[in-house]
Write a protein that holds these residues in place. Structure first.
Motif, PDB file in Angstrom:
ATOM      1  N   MET A 235     -45.403  54.785  28.042  1.00  0.00           N
ATOM      2  CA  MET A 235     -44.809  53.589  27.516  1.00  0.00           C
ATOM      3  C   MET A 235     -43.350  53.827  27.114  1.00  0.00           C
ATOM      4  O   MET A 235     -42.525  52.938  27.254  1.00  0.00           O
ATOM      5  N   LEU A 236     -43.053  55.017  26.640  1.00  0.00           N
ATOM      6  CA  LEU A 236     -41.677  55.348  26.268  1.00  0.00           C
ATOM      7  C   LEU A 236     -40.774  55.379  27.499  1.00  0.00           C
ATOM      8  O   LEU A 236     -39.621  54.934  27.443  1.00  0.00           O
TER       9      LEU A 236
ATOM     10  N   THR B 201     -41.158  53.562  30.140  1.00  0.00           N
ATOM     11  CA  THR B 201     -40.936  52.167  30.502  1.00  0.00           C
ATOM     12  C   THR B 201     -39.837  51.553  29.634  1.00  0.00           C
ATOM     13  O   THR B 201     -38.971  50.832  30.131  1.00  0.00           O
ATOM     14  N   LEU B 202     -39.859  51.842  28.342  1.00  0.00           N
ATOM     15  CA  LEU B 202     -38.846  51.325  27.434  1.00  0.00           C
ATOM     16  C   LEU B 202     -37.456  51.846  27.793  1.00  0.00           C
ATOM     17  O   LEU B 202     -36.495  51.077  27.875  1.00  0.00           O
ATOM     18  N   ILE B 203     -37.346  53.119  28.033  1.00  0.00           N
ATOM     19  CA  ILE B 203     -36.052  53.711  28.380  1.00  0.00           C
ATOM     20  C   ILE B 203     -35.559  53.170  29.723  1.00  0.00           C
ATOM     21  O   ILE B 203     -34.378  52.847  29.880  1.00  0.00           O
ATOM     22  N   THR B 204     -36.463  53.049  30.687  1.00  0.00           N
ATOM     23  CA  THR B 204     -36.083  52.506  31.996  1.00  0.00           C
ATOM     24  C   THR B 204     -35.598  51.064  31.872  1.00  0.00           C
ATOM     25  O   THR B 204     -34.590  50.688  32.468  1.00  0.00           O
ATOM     26  N   GLY B 205     -36.298  50.267  31.094  1.00  0.00           N
ATOM     27  CA  GLY B 205     -35.894  48.881  30.891  1.00  0.00           C
ATOM     28  C   GLY B 205     -34.545  48.785  30.209  1.00  0.00           C
ATOM     29  O   GLY B 205     -33.705  47.944  30.569  1.00  0.00           O
ATOM     30  N   MET B 206     -34.302  49.640  29.222  1.00  0.00           N
ATOM     31  CA  MET B 206     -33.006  49.639  28.540  1.00  0.00           C
ATOM     32  C   MET B 206     -31.890  50.052  29.484  1.00  0.00           C
ATOM     33  O   MET B 206     -30.808  49.449  29.477  1.00  0.00           O
ATOM     34  N   LEU B 207     -32.145  51.048  30.300  1.00  0.00           N
ATOM     35  CA  LEU B 207     -31.123  51.498  31.252  1.00  0.00           C
ATOM     36  C   LEU B 207     -30.830  50.443  32.321  1.00  0.00           C
ATOM     37  O   LEU B 207     -29.668  50.224  32.675  1.00  0.00           O
ATOM     38  N   LEU B 208     -31.871  49.800  32.825  1.00  0.00           N
ATOM     39  CA  LEU B 208     -31.657  48.755  33.827  1.00  0.00           C
ATOM     40  C   LEU B 208     -30.894  47.570  33.251  1.00  0.00           C
ATOM     41  O   LEU B 208     -30.021  46.999  33.919  1.00  0.00           O
TER      42      LEU B 208
ATOM     43  N   LEU C 150     -23.356  34.333  29.269  1.00  0.00           N
ATOM     44  CA  LEU C 150     -24.156  34.884  30.359  1.00  0.00           C
ATOM     45  C   LEU C 150     -24.647  36.287  30.019  1.00  0.00           C
ATOM     46  O   LEU C 150     -25.786  36.652  30.307  1.00  0.00           O
ATOM     47  N   SER C 151     -23.797  37.067  29.362  1.00  0.00           N
ATOM     48  CA  SER C 151     -24.190  38.416  28.960  1.00  0.00           C
ATOM     49  C   SER C 151     -25.328  38.385  27.950  1.00  0.00           C
ATOM     50  O   SER C 151     -26.278  39.160  28.046  1.00  0.00           O
ATOM     51  N   LEU C 152     -25.228  37.487  26.982  1.00  0.00           N
ATOM     52  CA  LEU C 152     -26.278  37.367  25.983  1.00  0.00           C
ATOM     53  C   LEU C 152     -27.590  36.929  26.614  1.00  0.00           C
ATOM     54  O   LEU C 152     -28.660  37.465  26.298  1.00  0.00           O
ATOM     55  N   LEU C 153     -27.512  35.972  27.535  1.00  0.00           N
ATOM     56  CA  LEU C 153     -28.706  35.521  28.242  1.00  0.00           C
ATOM     57  C   LEU C 153     -29.336  36.652  29.054  1.00  0.00           C
ATOM     58  O   LEU C 153     -30.550  36.872  29.003  1.00  0.00           O
ATOM     59  N   LEU C 154     -28.501  37.396  29.776  1.00  0.00           N
ATOM     60  CA  LEU C 154     -28.998  38.510  30.580  1.00  0.00           C
ATOM     61  C   LEU C 154     -29.602  39.604  29.696  1.00  0.00           C
ATOM     62  O   LEU C 154     -30.615  40.208  30.051  1.00  0.00           O
ATOM     63  N   TYR C 155     -29.003  39.837  28.542  1.00  0.00           N
ATOM     64  CA  TYR C 155     -29.519  40.845  27.615  1.00  0.00           C
ATOM     65  C   TYR C 155     -30.918  40.461  27.127  1.00  0.00           C
ATOM     66  O   TYR C 155     -31.834  41.279  27.139  1.00  0.00           O
ATOM     67  N   PHE C 156     -31.100  39.214  26.724  1.00  0.00           N
ATOM     68  CA  PHE C 156     -32.409  38.795  26.231  1.00  0.00           C
ATOM     69  C   PHE C 156     -33.448  38.719  27.346  1.00  0.00           C
ATOM     70  O   PHE C 156     -34.628  38.998  27.119  1.00  0.00           O
TER      71      PHE C 156
ATOM     72  N   LEU D 135     -38.210  41.077  29.725  1.00  0.00           N
ATOM     73  CA  LEU D 135     -38.869  41.697  30.872  1.00  0.00           C
ATOM     74  C   LEU D 135     -39.347  43.120  30.555  1.00  0.00           C
ATOM     75  O   LEU D 135     -40.402  43.551  31.030  1.00  0.00           O
ATOM     76  N   THR D 136     -38.580  43.834  29.748  1.00  0.00           N
ATOM     77  CA  THR D 136     -39.003  45.167  29.343  1.00  0.00           C
ATOM     78  C   THR D 136     -40.278  45.121  28.517  1.00  0.00           C
ATOM     79  O   THR D 136     -41.222  45.885  28.732  1.00  0.00           O
ATOM     80  N   ILE D 137     -40.330  44.191  27.568  1.00  0.00           N
ATOM     81  CA  ILE D 137     -41.541  44.035  26.739  1.00  0.00           C
ATOM     82  C   ILE D 137     -42.718  43.597  27.597  1.00  0.00           C
ATOM     83  O   ILE D 137     -43.846  44.096  27.436  1.00  0.00           O
TER      84      ILE D 137
END
Length: 64
Positions: free
Chosen positions: A1-2, A4-11, A47-53, A58-60
């Motif tokens: 699970m960790l 997945t979290l790191i991968t999602g943050m990096l992507l 757009l950046s804020l939208l993409l960030y959320f 998607l990571t969660i």
């Protein structure tokens, strides 16, 4: 699970970096001179804020 979290943050960070990098490169071109305005910067931040959320959601979702 960790992993997945790191991968999602990096992507998410890579997507935001690509978005801002492209925006900065396009602003230097004379054809995209209208990108050098406050309105364009405001839309880019939105757009950046939208993409960030979306990246966080998607990571969660991916972790569940």
């Amino acid at each position: 699970m960790l992993i997945t979290l790191i991968t999602g943050m990096l992507l998410t960070a890579l997507a935001l970096g690509a978005l801002w990098g492209g925006f900065i490169l396009l602003r230097q071109s004379p054809r995209f001179e209208h990108f050098n305005s406050r309105h364009a910067n405001k839309r880019m931040l939105q757009l950046s804020l939208l993409l960030y959320f979306i990246g966080i959601a998607l990571t969660i979702f991916w972790m569940a």
